[in-house]
Design an enzyme around this catalytic site. Structure first.
Site, PDB file in Angstrom:
ATOM      1  N   ASP A 483       0.822  -1.209   0.000  1.00 57.89           N
ATOM      2  CA  ASP A 483       0.000   0.000   0.000  1.00 57.89           C
ATOM      3  C   ASP A 483       0.857   1.260   0.000  1.00 57.89           C
ATOM      4  O   ASP A 483       0.508   2.247  -0.609  1.00 57.89           O
ATOM      5  CB  ASP A 483      -0.956   0.012   1.199  1.00 57.89           C
ATOM      6  CG  ASP A 483      -0.229  -0.123   2.529  1.00 57.89           C
ATOM      7  OD1 ASP A 483       0.867  -0.710   2.552  1.00 57.89           O
ATOM      8  OD2 ASP A 483      -0.752   0.345   3.552  1.00 57.89           O
ATOM      9  N   ARG A 487       5.468   4.406   5.942  1.00 55.88           N
ATOM     10  CA  ARG A 487       5.089   4.287   7.348  1.00 55.88           C
ATOM     11  C   ARG A 487       5.171   2.827   7.807  1.00 55.88           C
ATOM     12  O   ARG A 487       5.526   1.935   7.033  1.00 55.88           O
ATOM     13  CB  ARG A 487       3.682   4.839   7.557  1.00 55.88           C
ATOM     14  CG  ARG A 487       2.607   3.997   6.912  1.00 55.88           C
ATOM     15  CD  ARG A 487       1.222   4.530   7.297  1.00 55.88           C
ATOM     16  NE  ARG A 487       0.189   3.781   6.635  1.00 55.88           N
ATOM     17  CZ  ARG A 487      -0.833   4.327   5.960  1.00 55.88           C
ATOM     18  NH1 ARG A 487      -0.922   5.635   5.839  1.00 55.88           N
ATOM     19  NH2 ARG A 487      -1.743   3.564   5.410  1.00 55.88           N
ATOM     20  N   ASP A 488       4.806   2.591   9.050  1.00 58.50           N
ATOM     21  CA  ASP A 488       4.865   1.220   9.566  1.00 58.50           C
ATOM     22  C   ASP A 488       3.650   0.444   9.067  1.00 58.50           C
ATOM     23  O   ASP A 488       2.710   0.184   9.797  1.00 58.50           O
ATOM     24  CB  ASP A 488       4.931   1.231  11.104  1.00 58.50           C
ATOM     25  CG  ASP A 488       3.740   1.949  11.734  1.00 58.50           C
ATOM     26  OD1 ASP A 488       2.898   2.491  10.987  1.00 58.50           O
ATOM     27  OD2 ASP A 488       3.645   1.953  12.969  1.00 58.50           O
ATOM     28  N   GLU A 489       3.682   0.091   7.802  1.00 61.96           N
ATOM     29  CA  GLU A 489       2.603  -0.679   7.222  1.00 61.96           C
ATOM     30  C   GLU A 489       3.155  -1.481   6.058  1.00 61.96           C
ATOM     31  O   GLU A 489       3.502  -2.627   6.223  1.00 61.96           O
ATOM     32  CB  GLU A 489       1.439   0.234   6.799  1.00 61.96           C
ATOM     33  CG  GLU A 489       0.254  -0.577   6.309  1.00 61.96           C
ATOM     34  CD  GLU A 489      -1.093   0.060   6.591  1.00 61.96           C
ATOM     35  OE1 GLU A 489      -1.137   1.148   7.163  1.00 61.96           O
ATOM     36  OE2 GLU A 489      -2.117  -0.559   6.230  1.00 61.96           O
ATOM     37  N   ASP A 496      -6.151  -2.708  -2.654  1.00 62.61           N
ATOM     38  CA  ASP A 496      -5.357  -1.733  -3.406  1.00 62.61           C
ATOM     39  C   ASP A 496      -4.862  -2.352  -4.713  1.00 62.61           C
ATOM     40  O   ASP A 496      -4.928  -1.736  -5.782  1.00 62.61           O
ATOM     41  CB  ASP A 496      -4.150  -1.265  -2.578  1.00 62.61           C
ATOM     42  CG  ASP A 496      -4.535  -0.749  -1.193  1.00 62.61           C
ATOM     43  OD1 ASP A 496      -5.401  -1.353  -0.544  1.00 62.61           O
ATOM     44  OD2 ASP A 496      -3.949   0.248  -0.755  1.00 62.61           O
ATOM     45  N   TRP A 551     -11.650  -6.439  -1.396  1.00 61.84           N
ATOM     46  CA  TRP A 551     -10.308  -6.910  -1.028  1.00 61.84           C
ATOM     47  C   TRP A 551     -10.212  -8.400  -1.406  1.00 61.84           C
ATOM     48  O   TRP A 551      -9.453  -8.760  -2.300  1.00 61.84           O
ATOM     49  CB  TRP A 551     -10.038  -6.660   0.463  1.00 61.84           C
ATOM     50  CG  TRP A 551      -9.423  -5.317   0.708  1.00 61.84           C
ATOM     51  CD1 TRP A 551      -8.149  -5.085   1.134  1.00 61.84           C
ATOM     52  CD2 TRP A 551     -10.016  -4.021   0.533  1.00 61.84           C
ATOM     53  NE1 TRP A 551      -7.922  -3.719   1.224  1.00 61.84           N
ATOM     54  CE2 TRP A 551      -9.031  -3.052   0.860  1.00 61.84           C
ATOM     55  CE3 TRP A 551     -11.267  -3.562   0.107  1.00 61.84           C
ATOM     56  CZ2 TRP A 551      -9.290  -1.675   0.793  1.00 61.84           C
ATOM     57  CZ3 TRP A 551     -11.510  -2.199   0.037  1.00 61.84           C
ATOM     58  CH2 TRP A 551     -10.532  -1.278   0.378  1.00 61.84           C
ATOM     59  N   GLU A 757      -2.563   8.742  -0.678  1.00 63.18           N
ATOM     60  CA  GLU A 757      -3.530   7.795  -0.123  1.00 63.18           C
ATOM     61  C   GLU A 757      -4.926   8.416  -0.034  1.00 63.18           C
ATOM     62  O   GLU A 757      -5.924   7.742  -0.248  1.00 63.18           O
ATOM     63  CB  GLU A 757      -3.070   7.408   1.295  1.00 63.18           C
ATOM     64  CG  GLU A 757      -4.023   6.514   2.044  1.00 63.18           C
ATOM     65  CD  GLU A 757      -3.446   6.067   3.380  1.00 63.18           C
ATOM     66  OE1 GLU A 757      -2.617   6.813   3.954  1.00 63.18           O
ATOM     67  OE2 GLU A 757      -3.808   4.981   3.841  1.00 63.18           O
TER      68      GLU A 757
HETATM   69  C1  BGC Z   1      -3.968   0.709   3.946  1.00 69.63           C
HETATM   70  C2  BGC Z   1      -4.801   0.578   2.715  1.00 69.63           C
HETATM   71  C3  BGC Z   1      -5.603  -0.677   2.872  1.00 69.63           C
HETATM   72  C4  BGC Z   1      -6.508  -0.399   4.035  1.00 69.63           C
HETATM   73  C5  BGC Z   1      -7.532  -1.422   4.312  1.00 69.63           C
HETATM   74  C6  BGC Z   1      -4.874   0.937   5.083  1.00 69.63           C
HETATM   75  O1  BGC Z   1      -4.205   1.081   6.277  1.00 69.63           O
HETATM   76  O2  BGC Z   1      -2.997   1.670   3.820  1.00 69.63           O
HETATM   77  O3  BGC Z   1      -4.308   0.965   1.574  1.00 69.63           O
HETATM   78  O4  BGC Z   1      -6.222  -1.142   1.766  1.00 69.63           O
HETATM   79  O5  BGC Z   1      -5.805  -0.094   5.197  1.00 69.63           O
HETATM   80  O6  BGC Z   1      -8.631  -0.745   4.616  1.00 69.63           O
END
Ligand code: BGC
Length: 908
Positions: A483, A487-489, A496, A551, A757
């Site tokens: 995504d 950041r921490d993700e 996406d 998703w 985003e």
């Molecule tokens: C992400 C998104 C992802 C979503 C799910 C977010 O934190 O960055 O791109 O699809 O969470 O709802």
């Protein structure tokens, strides 16, 4: 004059050029028949595969001879010869017959090597240091114990010396890590990939890479070595930082096999085992999210070469290999694909400098430093600057993306290699000397996916939007489609990826990349059949389970897209079981054909600009119907006609349930949101009679929003395509060219160099959106790229076809654009399309590769007056879907360059 024969070029196996590791069931061959002239086509082909080039040339002891096959197919040709030997090398060639039956020469030979037997082919053990006691220095200096620092430990250096007593004919290194590895042989880095072996669910499958290391070996003493780091395996991943890293395991481990073949036919294996020794070196910690710390004085120089005294090194910890399948990496390597010089440098004092690279990118810095020992250079990375000109890092959440180097003195290269940062700006402190003279480079790092699309128009801002879309893809396609990179993700969110997949294919050749990730998607599927929200799947706070609408549906949409764009039927066969399990899950949990139950973490129309008023069961049911329609096509392709009939029946049941629940007799769709209309229209859930009505209501909803969009991730990709296919290209342009928020152009004009985003990631009144969720590099809204290619440029395929053999070239001029052009490098070769409007004339030019046929459809106020370059009138006239009151001139063409011109479209 007859045209010279075609030339089969660009030979590929499993979507890659001469791959060194490919699973036998993935051996599918492709080429591009090249040639000049018009109307060129491949009528037949012959493929020959042999165990070596000598036999290939002599046509002897062949592994496979397809014989002459009457077919225009030049991709996705499944190998059908004798069983392929694990670890075996094969070479192949192809020739083609053209439209007049003239045969080409044989192509240059290409090669592939089959992966090792997943169980019997491996003799190595996992080696590492275990969890070391040695603590990394806290990045924040002394003070209360920092949980991040506590979790980070030095990167193990591993080595094994061995002798080679005969000449070497060839050598292969098969290598992987739980974590990341950089392999070295006799002091040289093996390969040019980074962050290897990439990210998978390491409990399900572990990828490895194969390298030809023949030239790196010498007779005498040799040293095989590696540095390993935590990576996704043992480092920080996602956003639950309390996990203190270690998602899959506590410490990284290496698994490697070096195979040396001698001219006399003898072979030697050097494998990871208890004979290896380990130590720590300069890398005091290395983490994907947090960054790296190097103490250069601690580098054991020469450690990876013969003659080094490793007597002080420790024995390694050795562990049985276990049963997890080891799979040759089917994807493209992560590489440094570009280097960028600073665009400007702002100094706060002698100590602290902000470097601007002018582009939000993913990668790291390389600095060549020349100064005394013991200097502490610190580099922080951020996507933006705060109002006072300092580095803005709040939106990184707990990710630190900070690299630190303690210099060893003299000329040194300061560069991390087991981390990744999303940034446009870097704050450098502690660097000795004049920053203006320093040698600073940003290295752009991502999965190295060949570019496929170009776009250029009369509007510079639109060209910038196009580049931003591609930069968003580059920054986020890193082993998995993530995504965001900062950041921490940085997770493989299915939603996406689904929204962006078609655009991604036009921008770049993602066939191998998605082939790899769709295995991750299958690995992440739950026992219930639900596709997870993420692949690789992680147990994160708030993100357990699966089945979320838009998703989970990626599990069908993405493979279908790969088939559509690349003609890849292999991917459909491979995942057919997973896809049917998903469809069964939906039907089992929603017996009345309204998808209202088991919506998992329903994100609905995620991140639309206002309130998300689209009913979740509306969006869910629409995606279900869409999935059923795609599954019917998929089942036909894989030869399951009973299933196809079943999915058609399912489609009509879900469609009726949708219509009963959400569509009124006057074409209103429940809630009236743009996304509700867009999904209902795109997914064909509205009866033919009501389509125009519903489309007008969509336009009404857009007008009511002041000619702004209100779509989130669930609807955005289809908004402009739906407008164009229902006669409202003028409205599509209005949204495209809209300058005020929310819009694509707003982002560009606010200075974005990637896709944000959120539509309101930054506003002049408020500044940045909430730092808790405000990535400036998220690609989902960049899915408008699909419309730029398919509609604006008109590079599309005839409905129902796949693999770019039958093109539909239907440009949609409009807005303030006076010209646009672009190329899409398809599996059949490059397709170029460009138009200009000047005065009252419209000119359309296309350039097509051999082996395609195209219907060219040109909208015009007086379509009958459009002419091709030879002055021929259109073959027929039709109504133009892009504008209700216009017609289009239809021509049928084959390969070559074609030009058409005539009176301009007055509306559109
Ligand atoms: C992400 C998104 C992802 C979503 C799910 C977010 O934190 O960055 O791109 O699809 O969470 O709802």
């Amino acid at each position: 004059m007859t045209a010279p024969p075609l030339t089969p070029a660009g030979l590929r196996c499993a979507h890659r050029v001469n791959p060194l590791g490919v699973a036998p069931d993935r051996v599918r061959l492709a080429w591009v028949p090249e040639g000049t002239g018009t109307g060129r086509a491949q009528r037949a082909y012959q493929v020959v595969v042999a165990p070596d080039e000598m036999r290939l040339r002599a046509d002897r002891d062949l592994s496979w001879d397809s014989g002459r096959v009457e077919s225009s197919c030049s991709a996705d040709i499944a190998y059908m010869g004798v069983p392929l030997a694990p670890g075996g090398r094969y070479t192949w060639k192809v020739r083609v017959w053209d439209e007049s039956g003239v045969v080409s020469s044989w192509s240059e030979p290409a090669a592939f090597e089959v992966e090792l037997d997943r169980t019997d082919g491996w003799h190595a053990s996992w080696i590492g240091q275990g969890r070391t006691q040695e603590r990394a220095t806290p990045p924040n200096g002394p003070g209360p114990v920092d949980p991040v620092a506590r979790a980070l430990t030095p990167a193990p250096y591993l080595r094994r010396a061995f002798g080679v007593d005969k000449p070497v004919a060839s050598a292969r290194l098969y290598v992987t890590a739980l974590g990341l590895y950089e392999a070295r042989l006799n002091g040289r880095r093996v390969g040019d990939g980074f962050l290897t072996p990439g990210w998978t669910d390491y409990t399900q499958r572990i990828l490895y890479q194969t390298y030809d290391v023949t030239d790196l070996l010498t007779e005498g003493e040799n040293v095989l070595a590696a540095v390993i780091a935590d990576g996704w395996y043992a480092g920080f991943v996602g956003f639950d930082v309390k996990w203190a890293g270690a998602r899959y395991g506590a410490a990284p481990e290496l698994l490697a096999q070096l195979l040396i073949l001698h001219p006399d036919g003898s072979r030697v294996w050097i494998v990871t085992d208890e004979r290896w020794r380990s130590s720590a070196g300069a890398i005091r910690h290395a983490d994907l999210l947090m960054g790296e710390r190097h103490d250069l004085a601690r580098e054991p120089h020469g450690w990876d070469r013969a003659g080094f005294d490793a007597s002080g090194w420790r024995p390694v910890r050795c562990r049985e290999r276990g049963g997890t399948p080891l799979v040759a990496d089917p994807g493209p390597p992560i590489r440094v694909t570009e280097e960028m010089a600073p665009r400007s440098i702002a100094s706060f004092d002698d100590e602290r400098h902000i470097v601007d690279f002018g582009q939000n990118l993913t990668g790291w810095l390389r600095i060549t430093s020349d100064g005394p020992a013991g200097a502490r250079v610190r580099i922080r990375h951020g996507e933006a600057l705060a109002a006072d000109g300092t580095l803005y890092t709040e939106n990184l959440r707990t990710a630190r993306q900070t690299d630190e180097f303690t210099t060893g003195g003299g000329t040194e290269v300061l560069e991390p290699r087991f981390t990744l940062h999303g940034f446009r700006y870097a704050e450098i402190s502690g660097l000795a000397g004049d920053i203006g003279q320093a040698d600073i480079t940003a290295r752009v790092v991502h999965s190295d996916i060949p570019a496929a699309g170009t776009f250029e128009s009369s509007q510079p801002w639109l060209d910038r939007l196009f580049r931003n879309i591609d930069w968003g893809q580059r920054g986020n396609f890193i082993s998995v489609p993530t995504d965001c990179p900062q950041r921490d993700e940085r997770l493989g969110w299915l939603g996406d990826a689904q929204v962006f997949a078609r655009t991604a294919c036009y921008n770049r050749d993602v066939s191998a990349f998605f082939a790899k990730w769709l295995d991750d998607v299958a690995d992440a599927q739950l026992d219930s059949g639900a596709f997870a929200d993420l692949a690789p799947r992680l147990d994160l706070r708030n993100v357990r389970g699966g089945g979320a609408p838009a998703w989970g549906d990626a599990g069908v949409i993405v493979p279908w897209t790969m088939w559509k764009m690349y003609g890849d039927t292999g991917i459909l066969h491979r995942h057919f079981g997973a896809m049917t399990a998903w469809m069964d899950f939906l039907e089992r949990t929603n017996p009345d054909y309204l998808r209202a139950r088991e919506l998992g973490n329903s994100y609905n129309d995620w991140l639309g600009p206002g309130d998300d008023d689209t009913p979740p069961e509306l969006l869910a049911t629409a995606y279900w119907a869409h999935g059923a329609a795609l599954m019917a096509e998929i089942a036909d392709v894989v030869g399951q006609s009973d299933d196809a009939a079943g999915y058609r029946a399912l489609w009509s049941k879900v469609r009726s349930a949708f219509a009963d629940a959400f569509v009124a007799a006057d074409g209103q769709v429940a809630s009236g949101t743009q996304t509700a209309y867009v999904l209902a229209l795109h997914m064909n859930l509205i009866s033919e009679e009501l389509r125009a009505e519903a489309a007008d209501r969509l336009v009404g909803a857009i007008q009511a929003a002041g000619w702004h969009l209100t779509t989130g991730y669930g609807g955005v990709a289809h908004l402009l395509p739906v407008l164009s296919s229902t006669g409202h290209t003028d409205v599509a342009y209005r949204l495209l060219e809209q300058e005020s928020m929310p819009s694509w152009r707003y982002m560009v004009q606010a200075g974005a160099t990637t896709i944000w985003e959120r539509w309101d990631g930054w506003t002049a009144e408020r500044g940045f959106q909430s730092p808790w969720m405000n990535s400036l590099n998220h690609y989902a809204f960049g899915s408008v790229g699909e419309w730029l290619y398919r509609f604006l440029l008109g590079i599309d395929q005839e409905p129902g076809t796949a693999g770019f053999g039958q093109l539909l070239l239907r440009p949609h001029p409009g807005g303030s654009l006076s010209r646009a052009s672009g190329t899409y490098r398809s599996v059949r070769g490059p397709v170029t399309s460009g138009w200009t409007r000047s005065g009252d004339r419209f000119t359309y030019q296309v350039q097509l590769p051999p082996n395609v046929s195209a219907s060219v459809r040109i909208p015009s106020a007086q379509a009958a007056e459009i002419r091709d370059a030879a002055g021929n009138p259109p073959a027929s006239l039709a109504s133009f879907p892009g504008a209700r009151d216009a017609q289009e001139a239809v021509f049928h063409v084959g390969s070559g360059a074609h030009e058409f011109s005539g009176p301009e479209l007055t509306r559109g």
